[in-house]
Structure formats: C-alpha cells, structure tokens
Enzyme design. Structure first.
Site, PDB file in Angstrom:
ATOM      1  N   SER A 189       0.867  -1.394   0.023  1.00  0.00           N
ATOM      2  CA  SER A 189      -0.033  -0.066   0.205  1.00  0.00           C
ATOM      3  C   SER A 189       0.910   1.133  -0.028  1.00  0.00           C
ATOM      4  O   SER A 189       1.837   1.371  -0.835  1.00  0.00           O
ATOM      5  CB  SER A 189      -0.985  -0.001   1.223  1.00  0.00           C
ATOM      6  OG  SER A 189      -1.983   1.064   1.211  1.00  0.00           O
ATOM      7  N   GLU A 317      -9.122  -5.541  -4.384  1.00  0.00           N
ATOM      8  CA  GLU A 317      -8.470  -4.551  -3.693  1.00  0.00           C
ATOM      9  C   GLU A 317      -9.665  -3.596  -2.758  1.00  0.00           C
ATOM     10  O   GLU A 317      -8.951  -3.177  -1.770  1.00  0.00           O
ATOM     11  CB  GLU A 317      -7.580  -3.610  -4.572  1.00  0.00           C
ATOM     12  CG  GLU A 317      -6.270  -4.270  -4.937  1.00  0.00           C
ATOM     13  CD  GLU A 317      -5.222  -4.151  -4.177  1.00  0.00           C
ATOM     14  OE1 GLU A 317      -5.450  -3.995  -2.975  1.00  0.00           O
ATOM     15  OE2 GLU A 317      -4.058  -4.486  -4.592  1.00  0.00           O
ATOM     16  N   HIS A 413      -7.632  -5.886  -0.103  1.00  0.00           N
ATOM     17  CA  HIS A 413      -6.485  -4.935   0.273  1.00  0.00           C
ATOM     18  C   HIS A 413      -5.873  -5.618   1.628  1.00  0.00           C
ATOM     19  O   HIS A 413      -6.627  -5.692   2.573  1.00  0.00           O
ATOM     20  CB  HIS A 413      -6.796  -3.696   0.143  1.00  0.00           C
ATOM     21  CG  HIS A 413      -5.591  -2.629   0.390  1.00  0.00           C
ATOM     22  ND1 HIS A 413      -4.797  -2.586  -0.770  1.00  0.00           N
ATOM     23  CD2 HIS A 413      -5.356  -1.789   1.338  1.00  0.00           C
ATOM     24  CE1 HIS A 413      -3.736  -1.776  -0.541  1.00  0.00           C
ATOM     25  NE2 HIS A 413      -3.981  -1.212   0.833  1.00  0.00           N
TER      26      HIS A 413
END
Length: 507
Positions: A189, A317, A413
């Site tokens: 990230s 995600e 995610h």
C-alpha cells in the site's frame, strides 16, 4: 526471558557506527528493536531533512520498539506510546555475524501515508528471518509531519526518512549478518507507493538492488495540490502554512488538523478532484527535486533498469474500503455512476467500463473502477514502465478468498501482508483469515514466503519474468498458476493512462 532461554544480560551484541547495541533472542533469531537511524525530528529539526544519529557511549538496550510517529486518530490502530524517537528500525537476524553476508529485506509499512507502526504484531519478521534472511522494519514520518508541502521545509520528508534508513542499512547491516550489496526493499500500500517513489529518486540510487511492491497506489500529488491541502490543514489550526507556523503546534496535536480535513474532503471536490472521492489527504509530492517525476515516467525512462522488480496486487483491492465505508453489499446505481465518472480514465470512461464488463452489476463495476484506479492498474502499469525502460519485472495477483466474514471480502487489500510475514492467527489478521488458520492458508503463506525470499536471494521468485507479449503473471490461490495477466479488460482500459501527478483543479 526469550524463547531460547537467554536473558537480556546475555543477549546478542553488535557494534554499529554509532555505538554498541544489545538485543534479545526470539525463537531462533536475534532481534534488535528501537534502533535510531536518525535524530528525533523535533525542536530545531522539526520539518527538516533527517540528520544522522549521534554516537552513544556504553551498551544501548535494543529490546523495545521505538514509539510510532504522530498519526491520524481517525485511521490509526497503533500503539499509544510516548516519546519522539520516531525514526527507528527493528532488525531480525538468524546470524549476527559480520561474516554471514545474508540477503537483507527492508520493510516499509503502509497506512495511507497517514498511519503506520513497524512494531505491530503483523510485521513480526521471525518467519522471514528463519529462511536465512536479515529483515529490517522501520518507521518514517507520516501525515503533515512527513508529507505536507510546507513553505520553508523540504518536500517528502517521509521519503527522505526512508532514504536515511536505507543509508543506515548500508553502513551497519553487515554487523547483523547482512550483505549491504544484497538489499531488497518491500512494502504494501503506502509502503509500496514509497518504494515506487524510491525507484524514481536520485537520492535513493545504489541503496537497494531489488524491490517488491505490493499494491502500489496511483496517488501522487502535484506541488500545487499538496500546497493547497497544507493551507487547509493550517487553516484548521489558525496558523500560517509554513514551517515556522506549523512548528508552533505540538507534534501530537498536529494530526487532528489532518483528520478534520479528511472528514470533510467532499467540500473541496471541485478543487481537489479525485482524492475527495476516496478521501486521501496525503501522498508523495512530485516536487521536481526530492521526487523529480512520477514513478511511471521515471521507470519508463530507465531510472530503475538495474533494479529487479516484483510487483502485484490483490484481486478485490477495494472491498475492505467498502466495508469500512459501510457500503459493502449495498452499493447503489448512483454511487456506481459517480465512481465511474470521477475515476474512470478518459471522458468516455464510464461507457468503456460498461462495454468492457457487460454482465457486471453496479456493485461489481463500483468495486472494479475503485480498485483499478487506486491499486490494480498503478501496479501493473509499474511493471509495464519497468519493461519499457529496459528493466526486469515479475508480476503477481493474489486471488485467494479470505475466509473471514464468510468470504465477503474476497482477496481484499492487505490480505497479502499476513501471508508474506506468516503471522496468520492473531489480532487484525483474524478478521481476514480466522482465529485458526486453515491448512490452505498456512500452505499459501509458506508458498508466498518462499517466492519472496527466493527473489530476495536470487532474483527469481519461481515464475517467468513479465513481458509485453505474453504478460505472464503468477496467480496465488489455493491452486496457484502462471497465466496471462488475468485482469486484461481493465488493463486495456488503462493502457494509455500515464498516472500523472494529481492536479489542483481550481486556483
């Protein structure tokens, strides 16, 4: 008392450039925590570039992690630890011996450039160190302290902190058993966005030879947009948007201004554009100096052709963010249309999405365009740029459905983080994987960990390099496979999009 039965008094000692450290033993690894790699960025050093840490006398204990940097109270789930020694590293090593020359992995935690703490349990690197790898985790300045564009201060101070940490690794890692010539940076990230930035930064040249970027965000700010955000932060505090003005606010109180702007970013939609749709108040700034250009442009021009790159993303995600926003499973057509018009590339982007996915319901389109804009397409386009610049890249996608919440989050995610570190059964990880990890989860984690450490040691994760003709991609699932890139419809939609710095829309 450590797992090996050795006490702190008999713990491992190393002599770094700044002085002697004594760590502890955890299972089969020597662990040194809370090592300063730069002076505390407070007082006269507030909003300054990091400065090397001063030497110390005697033996410095290295058994407790340093405090996390000041960060968002809205977003953070970090420790509430006092102190201003934010710029520290933790080191795991199976062999603290300067003759060992083991490969080194340096972890950059994510958190939207607004939160993060290298001491969180999910980042415990014991499993990775057990493979014969030295692992370093680090903290860097976040939010306004690290990323706001401030008059009178260098841009991208959080990135400069990361460079300083890598310089510390170069100068000191040998005494921990690491080889300074075999350093791989890895992160997820915002950590992956930081790595993408480092690939483009002249100041980071020569500090690492391989990079693993997990879910690269596409959000990089223009200097004008970043300065406008800083003006909003300062207005919340009633101070000038300058280094002297913001320095009047204690560090632990500064994140509240960012949180206040975060909470009402929708009010600035006509001015700040896309970042108000998925509120994003912080990102690296393309300032022309610290970060001369975007990673995609830099890599396409060959800036990282000598660095081997492993990059990828998860399939779903955005579902985690939909859960946080309270819309998972109940996205409306209006929300989908808004997302398509705000995020899809090109003026006819909404039409292109509906034509590319003719059987997709509104919620699927909503998830697709959010995931593509924020993480999926920036990641695959980074691989494309690396190839265009004459470099080498390996691409992956994680498609394994997290069993937590009945599988509603899919391959969301952050799911890759516990799988990479092997910390599957505690804390926040339990929400995704369950209190008792399944044999499939344990096996998948071991497989991914083998791929990462093989890439770190040899430059080969176990599948062919990515190329523009076949676009071979490792898909990680219960049954993993190598195939052409699975998200081809999205890739084609975005293939000519440059991911430029996000602009200020109105002056």
């Amino acid at each position: 008392m450590a797992a090996s039965g050795k006490s702190f008094e008999s713990g491992p000692e190393v002599r770094t450039v700044a002085g002697v450290l004594r760590g502890g033993w955890e299972s089969s690894a020597a662990v040194f925590r809370g090592i300063p790699f730069a002076e505390s960025p407070v007082g006269e050093l507030r909003f300054a570039a990091p400065r090397p840490v001063r030497d110390w006398d005697g033996v410095r204990p290295a058994v407790a992690s340093g405090p996390p940097p000041p960060q968002s109270a809205v977003l953070a789930a970090s420790r509430n630890t006092a102190g201003d020694d934010w710029l520290t590293v933790n080191v795991w090593t199976p062999q603290p011996d300067s003759a060992a020359e083991l490969p080194v992995m340096v972890w950059f935690p994510g958190g939207g450039y607004a939160m993060g703490d290298a001491a969180l349990p999910q980042y415990d690197a014991g499993h990775l160190a057990a493979t014969g790898t030295v692992v370093v985790t680090l903290n860097y300045r976040l939010g306004i302290e690290g990323f706001a564009q401030i008059e009178g201060a260098p841009a991208n101070r959080g990135l400069l902190d990361q460079v300083a940490a890598l310089e510390w690794v170069r100068d000191n890692i040998r005494v921990f058993g690491g080889d300074p010539g075999r350093v791989t940076v890895f992160g997820q990230s915002a950590g992956a966005g930081s790595i993408a930035a480092l690939l483009a930064m002249p100041r980071a040249a020569g500090l690492f030879g391989r990079a693993i970027a997990q879910s690269v965000p596409g959000t990089f700010f223009s200097a004008e947009l970043a300065a406008d955000l800083t003006a909003a932060f300062a207005a919340e505090l009633g101070v000038a948007p300058t280094a002297s003005g913001l320095s009047a606010v204690p560090p632990d109180l500064l994140p509240a201004a960012g949180d206040a702007v975060f909470a009402k970013m929708g009010q600035w939609r006509e001015r700040w554009g896309q970042i108000t749709h998925r509120p994003i108040p912080y990102a690296p700034v393309v300032d022309g100096d610290v970060l001369p250009t975007t990673p995609w442009e830099a890599l396409a021009e060959g800036a990282a052709r000598d660095i081997e790159l492993l990059v990828g993303h998860t399939r779903d995600e955005h579902r985690l963010f939909s859960l946080i926003d309270g819309v998972l499973g109940r996205v409306t057509r209006e929300q989908t249309e808004t997302a398509l018009h705000v995020l899809a590339p090109w003026p006819d982007g909404p039409q292109r999405y509906r034509e590319a996915f003719p059987s997709a319901a509104d919620e699927e389109l909503y998830e697709l365009v959010n995931a593509d804009w924020l993480f999926r397409m920036p990641s695959v386009r980074l691989a494309d740029a690396q190839i265009a610049g004459g470099g080498r890249a390996h691409l992956y996608e994680l498609t394994w459905t997290a069993p937590g919440m009945g599988g509603a989050l899919g391959a969301c995610h952050g799911l890759d983080v516990p799988l990479v570190f092997g910390n599957l059964g505690s804390g926040q990880t339990a929400v995704l994987i369950g209190d008792v990890p399944s044999p499939e989860a344990v096996e998948l984690s071991a497989r991914i960990r083998r791929s990462w450490t093989s890439f770190v040691a040899q430059g080969d994760p176990g599948w062919p390099a990515y190329g523009v003709e076949r676009r071979l991609t490792q898909v990680f699932d219960t049954v993993s496979r190598v195939t052409a890139y699975p998200e081809e419809a999205s890739r084609i939609l975005w293939q000519d999009f440059a991911f430029p710095p996000l602009p200020l829309l109105a002056g």
